[in-house]
Design an enzyme around this catalytic site. Sequence first.
Site, PDB file in Angstrom:
ATOM      1  N   CYS A 108      14.063  61.392  12.474  1.00  0.00           N
ATOM      2  CA  CYS A 108      14.351  62.409  11.460  1.00  0.00           C
ATOM      3  C   CYS A 108      14.373  61.803  10.054  1.00  0.00           C
ATOM      4  O   CYS A 108      15.143  60.883   9.787  1.00  0.00           O
ATOM      5  CB  CYS A 108      15.707  63.062  11.768  1.00  0.00           C
ATOM      6  SG  CYS A 108      16.212  64.276  10.539  1.00  0.00           S
ATOM      7  N   ALA A 119      17.780  58.586  13.687  1.00  0.00           N
ATOM      8  CA  ALA A 119      17.345  58.083  12.380  1.00  0.00           C
ATOM      9  C   ALA A 119      15.911  57.563  12.418  1.00  0.00           C
ATOM     10  O   ALA A 119      15.214  57.591  11.398  1.00  0.00           O
ATOM     11  CB  ALA A 119      18.291  56.989  11.894  1.00  0.00           C
ATOM     12  N   THR A 121      17.805  61.605   8.099  1.00  0.00           N
ATOM     13  CA  THR A 121      18.874  60.820   8.714  1.00  0.00           C
ATOM     14  C   THR A 121      18.588  59.344   8.480  1.00  0.00           C
ATOM     15  O   THR A 121      17.462  58.899   8.666  1.00  0.00           O
ATOM     16  CB  THR A 121      18.927  61.099  10.237  1.00  0.00           C
ATOM     17  OG1 THR A 121      19.099  62.504  10.438  1.00  0.00           O
ATOM     18  CG2 THR A 121      20.069  60.360  10.903  1.00  0.00           C
ATOM     19  N   THR A 137      21.508  65.308   7.173  1.00  0.00           N
ATOM     20  CA  THR A 137      22.594  64.638   7.886  1.00  0.00           C
ATOM     21  C   THR A 137      22.428  64.781   9.385  1.00  0.00           C
ATOM     22  O   THR A 137      21.740  65.674   9.857  1.00  0.00           O
ATOM     23  CB  THR A 137      23.969  65.199   7.482  1.00  0.00           C
ATOM     24  OG1 THR A 137      24.959  64.254   7.821  1.00  0.00           O
ATOM     25  CG2 THR A 137      24.279  66.506   8.146  1.00  0.00           C
TER      26      THR A 137
END
Length: 176
Positions: A164, A161, A167, A5
């Site tokens: 990672c 995003a 994400t 997350t």
Amino acid sequence: MFHATTIVAVKKGESVAIAGDGQVTFSQNMIMKSTAKKVRKLYNGKVLVGFAGSVADAITLCEKFEEKLEQNSGNLQKSVVELAKEWRQDKVLRRLEALMVVADKDHLFVVSGSGEVVEPDDNIAAIGSGGPYALAAARALLQSTDLSAAEIARKALEIAASICVYTNNNITVLEL
């Protein structure tokens, strides 16, 4: 560090926004869900919260935090300090693995189970596996653009995003 997350919050002027991605990762190697909602409005829509970590733990802490807000008539500062204290001292709660970012129009805090309550100097907070990327992106956007808090939060999360693997681009943005 909590995988799966990324949450980023930005306070700019009279506005505050929080954004979270939708990915839930199971056992560090399998995407279980891509549309989770990890940001919420609490206390009659006056407080924003985002969480990273174990889903069940985060929900438990979110409920505890909402109780603290009710007990303290929405006083965010007092509520986060009481939550952190209880989280650290309670035998059951201290085993919960999560981090929270909470904000209202006046304050922005990162809260952890080890008792930390941190109000960032630059009015930007980011947690989770993509947190460092989102934080760097949000700082750069805040310093070099005229984007709103919500736009900065969304763009910072989009950048995280793209870097990672824990994400995703299914982003929820809430704003006060």
